[in-house]
Design an enzyme around this catalytic site. Structure first.
Site, short mmCIF file in Angstrom:
data_model
loop_
_atom_site.label_atom_id
_atom_site.label_comp_id
_atom_site.label_asym_id
_atom_site.label_seq_id
_atom_site.Cartn_x
_atom_site.Cartn_y
_atom_site.Cartn_z
N ALA A 63 -8.42 -6.14 15.07
CA ALA A 63 -8.44 -6.54 16.28
C ALA A 63 -7.00 -6.19 16.73
CB ALA A 63 -8.60 -7.97 16.56
N CYS A 102 20.79 -9.79 -18.62
CA CYS A 102 21.84 -10.67 -19.21
C CYS A 102 21.73 -12.07 -19.87
CB CYS A 102 22.65 -11.12 -17.69
SG CYS A 102 21.76 -12.30 -16.64
N HIS A 149 9.45 -4.78 2.28
CA HIS A 149 9.39 -6.31 1.86
C HIS A 149 9.60 -6.61 0.41
CE1 HIS A 149 7.72 -7.17 6.28
NE2 HIS A 149 9.38 -6.89 6.30
N SER A 194 0.17 -7.18 12.15
CA SER A 194 0.14 -8.15 13.20
C SER A 194 0.96 -7.84 14.46
CB SER A 194 0.34 -9.58 12.70
OG SER A 194 1.96 -9.42 12.41
N VAL A 202 3.66 -6.53 -0.43
CA VAL A 202 4.42 -6.72 -1.50
C VAL A 202 3.45 -6.36 -2.72
CG1 VAL A 202 6.15 -8.27 -0.79
CG2 VAL A 202 4.15 -9.05 -1.63
N GLN A 223 4.50 -3.13 4.52
CA GLN A 223 5.01 -4.46 4.72
C GLN A 223 4.53 -5.36 3.59
OE1 GLN A 223 5.34 -6.15 8.81
NE2 GLN A 223 3.76 -4.46 9.04
N TYR A 260 4.08 -18.01 -6.24
CA TYR A 260 4.13 -16.62 -6.50
C TYR A 260 3.63 -16.04 -7.56
CZ TYR A 260 7.05 -15.79 -2.30
OH TYR A 260 7.21 -15.49 -0.87
N ALA A 289 -10.89 -1.74 7.88
CA ALA A 289 -9.97 -0.68 7.29
C ALA A 289 -10.52 0.06 6.43
CB ALA A 289 -8.82 -1.35 6.79
#
EC number: 2.3.1.286
Length: 239
Positions: free
Chosen positions: A203, A138, A108, A177, A92, A90, A52, A219
């Site tokens: 597609a 914390c 998401h 998708s 991130v 969807q 990530y 796009a």
């Protein structure tokens, strides 16, 4: 009038961010069960953080494209006429926001945010995460994780999404998708309610047969053209 737009990884692909299920996509190259589950984070946190952190770096280096900019323009134009764009993604990444979209529903989660597994505090976060990262709230180390929805976790903001679908006059899916639920089921729900549906994709998606109309192509070309057609229609109608 509300236009409900759902976006997926395909809208950010031309900004250099990888899709997930296409040939060469992230989940074809990396095992999601090793990198995108709470169990994976508990078992191999260093590996999850490394994956990530690379994705976060990729988002920082990417720039919004013409498709993101067109949706920001659509949001502003509709708002000026007392109408609404409900932009549900969807994705991130934060490319919609950087393109100028004011209200984005991230079902998401958001890669550029981090959340503490100990106290639940979440905040904007652009830097790498590690087991040495302390929670600013914390102070605990080792519990900070990307504030994204992993496999096995519940998508976010479902009540707001349901309400927006109920009031939508048009449902549009861009770069999706059609394989990930519950988002893949939105088109069926829209059809059942009599809402016109339109797909914009490189597609046909897995749910292409459920859309009333479709536009296939990059796009960065298809989305601006679609937005211009909507704005012409809105300009020719009464507020």
């Amino acid at each position: 009038m509300t236009i409900f737009v759902l976006t997926g990884a395909g809208i950010s692909a031309e900004s250099g961010l990888g899709t997930f299920r296409d040939p060469g996509g992230l989940w074809r190259r990396f095992d999601p069960m090793r990198l995108a589950t709470p169990e994976a984070f508990a078992r191999e946190p260093e590996e999850v953080h490394a994956f990530y952190n690379l994705r976060r770096q990729g988002v920082r280096e990417a720039a919004p494209n013409a498709a993101h900019a067109a949706l920001a323009r659509l949001e502003a134009s509709l708002a000026a006429r007392g109408r609404r764009l409900f932009l549900c993604t969807q994705n991130v990444d934060d490319l919609h926001e950087r393109a100028g979209s004011r209200t984005v529903t991230h079902m998401h989660g958001e890669l550029m945010r981090a959340r503490c597994t100990a106290c639940g505090a979440a905040r904007d976060w652009a830097e790498p995460l590690s087991l040495d990262t302390a929670c600013p709230a914390c102070g605990r180390r080792g519990g900070m994780r990307p504030d994204v929805v992993w496999f096995g976790e519940m998508p976010l903001h479902l009540e707001a999404i349901d309400a927006a679908l109920d009031e939508a006059a048009l449902f549009v899916a861009i770069g999706t998708s059609g394989a990930v639920y519950p988002a893949a089921g939105f088109v069926a729900r829209a059809r059942a309610a009599g809402i016109p549906t339109h797909e914009i994709n490189l597609a046909p998606s897995d749910t292409a047969g459920l859309f009333d109309t479709a536009t296939y192509g990059p796009a960065t070309r298809a989305v601006p053209d679609f937005v211009e057609s909507i704005l012409r229609e809105v300009s020719g109608s009464r507020p």
